[in-house]
Design a protein around this motif. Structure first.
Motif, PDB file in Angstrom:
ATOM      1  N   ILE A  91      42.200  30.064  37.558  1.00  7.86           N
ATOM      2  CA  ILE A  91      41.810  31.228  36.776  1.00  7.86           C
ATOM      3  C   ILE A  91      40.652  31.930  37.474  1.00  7.86           C
ATOM      4  N   GLY A  92      40.871  33.192  37.854  1.00  7.14           N
ATOM      5  CA  GLY A  92      39.835  33.981  38.529  1.00  7.14           C
ATOM      6  C   GLY A  92      40.122  34.106  40.010  1.00  7.14           C
ATOM      7  N   VAL A  93      40.842  35.177  40.372  1.00  8.33           N
ATOM      8  CA  VAL A  93      41.258  35.340  41.774  1.00  8.33           C
ATOM      9  C   VAL A  93      40.258  36.239  42.506  1.00  8.33           C
ATOM     10  N   GLY A  94      38.987  35.826  42.530  1.00  6.14           N
ATOM     11  CA  GLY A  94      37.963  36.542  43.291  1.00  6.14           C
ATOM     12  C   GLY A  94      37.933  36.012  44.709  1.00  6.14           C
ATOM     13  N   ASN A  95      36.765  36.040  45.330  1.00  5.49           N
ATOM     14  CA  ASN A  95      36.669  35.575  46.721  1.00  5.49           C
ATOM     15  C   ASN A  95      36.996  34.087  46.838  1.00  5.49           C
ATOM     16  N   LEU A  96      36.367  33.285  45.981  1.00  7.40           N
ATOM     17  CA  LEU A  96      36.572  31.835  46.049  1.00  7.40           C
ATOM     18  C   LEU A  96      38.002  31.475  45.620  1.00  7.40           C
ATOM     19  N   PHE A 117      45.619  33.376  37.449  1.00  9.37           N
ATOM     20  CA  PHE A 117      45.413  34.374  36.397  1.00  9.37           C
ATOM     21  C   PHE A 117      44.165  35.180  36.709  1.00  9.37           C
ATOM     22  N   ALA A 119      41.931  39.036  35.279  1.00 11.20           N
ATOM     23  CA  ALA A 119      41.873  40.111  34.283  1.00 11.20           C
ATOM     24  C   ALA A 119      42.015  41.475  34.958  1.00 11.20           C
ATOM     25  N   ASP A 120      41.919  41.505  36.280  1.00 15.08           N
ATOM     26  CA  ASP A 120      41.928  42.763  37.025  1.00 15.08           C
ATOM     27  C   ASP A 120      43.370  43.247  37.247  1.00 15.08           C
ATOM     28  N   LYS A 123      45.018  43.061  40.611  1.00 19.63           N
ATOM     29  CA  LYS A 123      45.418  41.764  41.173  1.00 19.63           C
ATOM     30  C   LYS A 123      46.667  41.222  40.476  1.00 19.63           C
ATOM     31  N   VAL A 136      45.470  37.325  32.582  1.00 18.81           N
ATOM     32  CA  VAL A 136      44.845  36.230  31.824  1.00 18.81           C
ATOM     33  C   VAL A 136      45.207  36.294  30.329  1.00 18.81           C
ATOM     34  N   VAL A 153      36.199  31.911  37.653  1.00 22.70           N
ATOM     35  CA  VAL A 153      35.871  33.191  37.005  1.00 22.70           C
ATOM     36  C   VAL A 153      34.344  33.384  37.030  1.00 22.70           C
ATOM     37  N   GLU A 157      32.363  34.137  31.712  1.00 21.63           N
ATOM     38  CA  GLU A 157      33.723  34.026  31.153  1.00 21.63           C
ATOM     39  C   GLU A 157      34.160  32.569  30.990  1.00 21.63           C
ATOM     40  N   ILE A 161      37.324  31.020  28.491  1.00 22.72           N
ATOM     41  CA  ILE A 161      38.575  30.647  29.173  1.00 22.72           C
ATOM     42  C   ILE A 161      38.836  29.154  28.963  1.00 22.72           C
TER      43      ILE A 161
HETATM   44  P1  ATP Z   1      35.631  39.786  43.907  1.00 28.65           P
HETATM   45  O1  ATP Z   1      34.795  40.293  45.026  1.00 28.65           O
HETATM   46  O2  ATP Z   1      37.103  39.764  44.215  1.00 28.65           O
HETATM   47  O3  ATP Z   1      35.336  40.417  42.565  1.00 28.65           O
HETATM   48  P2  ATP Z   1      34.026  37.519  43.211  1.00 28.65           P
HETATM   49  O4  ATP Z   1      34.346  36.071  43.383  1.00 28.65           O
HETATM   50  O5  ATP Z   1      32.758  38.031  43.756  1.00 28.65           O
HETATM   51  O6  ATP Z   1      35.282  38.261  43.793  1.00 28.65           O
HETATM   52  P3  ATP Z   1      33.634  37.398  40.342  1.00 28.65           P
HETATM   53  O7  ATP Z   1      32.895  38.470  39.636  1.00 28.65           O
HETATM   54  O8  ATP Z   1      32.998  36.081  40.497  1.00 28.65           O
HETATM   55  O9  ATP Z   1      34.125  38.008  41.695  1.00 28.65           O
HETATM   56  O10 ATP Z   1      35.028  37.206  39.596  1.00 28.65           O
HETATM   57  C1  ATP Z   1      35.987  36.343  40.058  1.00 28.65           C
HETATM   58  C2  ATP Z   1      37.346  36.800  39.606  1.00 28.65           C
HETATM   59  O11 ATP Z   1      37.472  36.572  38.197  1.00 28.65           O
HETATM   60  C3  ATP Z   1      37.612  38.294  39.816  1.00 28.65           C
HETATM   61  O12 ATP Z   1      38.857  38.431  40.466  1.00 28.65           O
HETATM   62  C4  ATP Z   1      37.663  38.859  38.411  1.00 28.65           C
HETATM   63  O13 ATP Z   1      38.589  39.926  38.308  1.00 28.65           O
HETATM   64  C5  ATP Z   1      38.133  37.661  37.614  1.00 28.65           C
HETATM   65  N1  ATP Z   1      37.802  37.711  36.182  1.00 28.65           N
HETATM   66  C6  ATP Z   1      36.736  38.254  35.570  1.00 28.65           C
HETATM   67  N2  ATP Z   1      36.795  38.026  34.243  1.00 28.65           N
HETATM   68  C7  ATP Z   1      37.934  37.320  34.021  1.00 28.65           C
HETATM   69  C8  ATP Z   1      38.558  36.782  32.857  1.00 28.65           C
HETATM   70  N3  ATP Z   1      38.038  36.897  31.651  1.00 28.65           N
HETATM   71  N4  ATP Z   1      39.711  36.116  33.025  1.00 28.65           N
HETATM   72  C9  ATP Z   1      40.262  35.960  34.248  1.00 28.65           C
HETATM   73  N5  ATP Z   1      39.729  36.450  35.355  1.00 28.65           N
HETATM   74  C10 ATP Z   1      38.576  37.122  35.256  1.00 28.65           C
END
Ligand code: ATP
Length: 215
Positions: A91-96, A117, A119-120, A123, A136, A153, A157, A161
């Protein structure tokens, strides 16, 4: 891991995957036996601990012979449920999270991220590292028979979650967010905070420098 393993102390259980990885490599190289000294050098656990751990597995090394690789491997496969792939959700497809989707966990163990999953809307609907990314909001629809989830995430959040994951039947959570999440007693959370680990390494380097080995 199956219930039979309840008899093994937790500290020993934690080393199981480490042993498994090494023994598996030995098996691939066609080795039939391994000494506790060899194991100790490879996995960096002292040989007395290895001997004690292995005695819990019913593996009794013989002096001058060592341990039977085949026996150990079959024990580890069974105990670690390696014959069955464990499905994982992320859950949370950000950088990590994205990095994990590209990482092949199957290389070393039988776990596989099957779905992700986010929320963006940009993605959602994509596929990253062969893993589909769902919204999500639809978490509960997809999470059938998924016991393990990785949480990447934002920390704000994490708790919300987590509650939904638990409600959907997830029983193990690998939490990469800095948030300390609250779960019912029957849910296991392993917490990995990369920034804290890094900071602690830097602190230790500075304040507890390791002595260089003589000779
Ligand atoms: P990025 O640069 O892609 O935003 P990051 O790791 O710096 O990555 P974060 O703000 O830590 O970003 O968020 C990580 C991921 O979690 C993002 O892809 C974001 O869209 C997603 N996210 C935020 N809120 C939720 C949620 N409630 N449920 C699922 N995913 C979420």
């Amino acid at each position: 891991m199956n219930n039979e393993q309840n008899k093994i102390p937790q500290a020993t259980a934690k080393r199981l995957p480490l042993y498994y990885r090494f023994i598996n490599n030995l098996h691939h190289q066609g080795k039939l036996r391994v000494s506790s000294k060899e194991l100790s050098d490879a996995v960096k656990v002292d040989s007395a601990t290895i001997r004690r751990d292995f005695s819990y597995f019913g593996a009794l090394g013989k002096k001058g012979y060592g341990y039977n690789v085949e026996y150990l491997l079959s024990f580890f496969r069974k105990t670690l449920d390696q014959d069955e792939v464990t499905k994982v959700a992320l859950i949370g497809v950000g950088n990590l999270g994205t990095a994990f989707l590209h990482y092949n966990f199957m290389k070393n163990n039988n776990t596989k991220i099957e779905m992700a999953f986010d929320a963006d809307p940009n993605k959602v609907g994509s596929e990253i590292g062969g893993v589909p990314v769902y919204h999500v909001d639809d978490l509960e629809d997809h999470l059938q028979n998924t016991a393990v989830a990785i949480l990447t995430v934002p920390s704000t959040e994490a708790q919300g979650i987590t509650e939904r994951l638990v409600e959907a039947g997830v029983s193990g959570i690998l939490n990469f967010t800095p948030a300390r999440i609250t779960v019912p007693d029957h849910i296991r959370v392993h917490h990995i905070d990369l920034s804290v680990e890094l900071q602690s390494l830097v602190y230790f380097l500075k304040h507890y420098p390791l002595e260089e080995e003589e000779g």
